[in-house]
Design an enzyme around this catalytic site. Structure first.
Site, PDB file in Angstrom:
ATOM      1  N   ASP A 164      78.870  54.251  56.506  1.00  0.00           N
ATOM      2  CA  ASP A 164      78.905  53.666  57.997  1.00  0.00           C
ATOM      3  C   ASP A 164      80.307  53.013  58.173  1.00  0.00           C
ATOM      4  O   ASP A 164      81.243  52.737  57.046  1.00  0.00           O
ATOM      5  CB  ASP A 164      78.056  52.478  58.149  1.00  0.00           C
ATOM      6  N   GLY A 304      81.789  49.430  52.505  1.00  0.00           N
ATOM      7  CA  GLY A 304      80.941  50.289  53.307  1.00  0.00           C
ATOM      8  C   GLY A 304      81.666  51.919  53.245  1.00  0.00           C
ATOM      9  O   GLY A 304      81.920  52.144  52.203  1.00  0.00           O
ATOM     10  N   GLU A 305      81.484  52.594  54.104  1.00  0.00           N
ATOM     11  CA  GLU A 305      82.133  53.847  54.156  1.00  0.00           C
ATOM     12  C   GLU A 305      81.235  54.792  53.592  1.00  0.00           C
ATOM     13  O   GLU A 305      81.690  56.092  53.620  1.00  0.00           O
ATOM     14  CB  GLU A 305      83.688  53.863  53.632  1.00  0.00           C
ATOM     15  N   GLY A 306      80.448  54.542  52.473  1.00  0.00           N
ATOM     16  CA  GLY A 306      79.523  55.468  51.716  1.00  0.00           C
ATOM     17  C   GLY A 306      80.140  55.352  50.359  1.00  0.00           C
ATOM     18  O   GLY A 306      80.021  56.152  49.399  1.00  0.00           O
TER      19      GLY A 306
END
Length: 340
Positions: A164, A304-306
């Site tokens: 995300d 975040g970001e995966g």
């Protein structure tokens, strides 16, 4: 073969390997879960892996709940597409592809082969004052997320992660979790590095949002009132992964809030889900416990970001190699000890 028969056969295989029973701990649970998802005693090593980073703007950022302005969402999307973010570095490390999904960024991006345009709108409304979106938009976001999984299936991805990007996303995730019945005091925490005063404001904003939108009728109602386009698309993505038996790894607090919505809509989605890591955001533990998911990694991350999800790929692959490649006691002519 029934699900129970398959589970028994996988456990028989694990217990026949040249090691004391259950001595590889959680790795054995991961191998078991992968086998059950694929319907195989010996799960197949994924040939293609990808992370899908869902990006969207959150109207609640106008309340000053983040350390960064909302423009950073679009700027980071461009960074992802240029290969310069942490998710790009870690994905290269584990051999994963990176796709960015524009679920609702307030920016018009140029076409890019790694950018999937599923924009529901240019950012949600400020849910501390009005519903974040209409029910129709909430339903559309879930359907868009499902479409992304069908794209992934066509591309041949056999292991996927959800990431995300969106300034204000931990505020949205907190509001969703509270609307679904969790205690705000157990959840509220920083996402980006904000001051104590900003954290108090963040808590007050969530309390206000809950008070003006109660009662919440169902998970779609929660999404429409205090959610976001990107969290809706992540929920739809997880739902479709379960439908198509594609193992999906969730990342931090916002992706787990999306998983919570998906599990409310279909409790069986947990059977295809792995928790890549446990975030340093304190509420993440609460949501993982609610889903009965054990995190694979715990590295005090909160980016975040995966990123945590992608890093866990190598552990999942190690578990698959273990059950496939270790010799059995019979194969190695090793005496099996007496297990209690």
């Amino acid at each position: 073969m029934t699900k129970k028969e398959l589970e028994n056969k996988i456990n028989e295989r694990l217990n026949s390997l040249t090691k004391p029973k259950e001595s590889l701990g959680f790795l054995e649970d991961i191998a078991l879960k992968m086998g059950k998802i694929q319907g195989k005693v010996l799960p197949k090593l994924p040939e293609k892996k990808a992370v899908f980073v869902f990006a969207g703007d959150h109207g609640v950022t106008e309340e000053g709940v983040s350390a960064y302005p909302k423009e950073v969402t679009a700027q980071m999307v461009l960074n992802f597409l240029n290969g310069g973010a942490a998710i790009n570095v870690f994905s290269r490390h584990v051999g994963s592809e990176v796709y960015v999904v524009d679920a609702g960024v307030d920016y018009d991006f140029p076409a890019h082969e790694r950018l999937l345009n599923k924009k529901v709108g240019k950012g949600t409304k400020n849910f501390s004052k009005e519903p974040a979106m209409s029910r129709e938009e909430a339903e559309k976001s879930i359907e868009y997320g499902k479409e992304i999984v069908r794209f992934a299936k066509e591309k041949g991805f056999e292991l996927v992660a959800v990431g995300d990007m969106g300034i204000g996303n931990t505020t949205t995730a907190t509001a969703i979790a509270v609307a679904l019945g969790h205690n705000l005091s157990e959840l509220i925490d920083i996402g980006t590095a904000i001051t104590g005063q900003q954290l108090e404001k963040k808590e007050a904003v969530v309390r206000q949002a809950i008070s003006i939108h109660e009662p919440f009728m169902d998970p779609i109602d929660v999404l429409s009132k205090v959610g976001s386009y990107c969290l809706g698309e992540m929920a739809g993505f997880i739902l479709e992964c379960a439908q198509l038996n594609i193992p999906v790894v969730i990342d931090g607090f916002p992706t787990t809030a999306a998983a919570l919505i998906a599990a409310q809509l279909n409790p069986e989605v947990v059977d295809c889900m792995f928790a890549g890591h446990r975030s340093k955001v304190k509420g993440h533990r609460v949501l993982l416990d609610a889903l009965n998911l054990r995190p694979i990694l715990d590295l005090d991350m909160r980016l975040g970001e995966g990123t945590g999800a992608v890093l866990s790929f190598s552990i999942i692959e190690a578990a698959i190699k273990m059950i496939n490649e270790m010799a059995t006691f019979d194969d190695a002519n090793v005496s099996k000890g007496k297990e209690k």
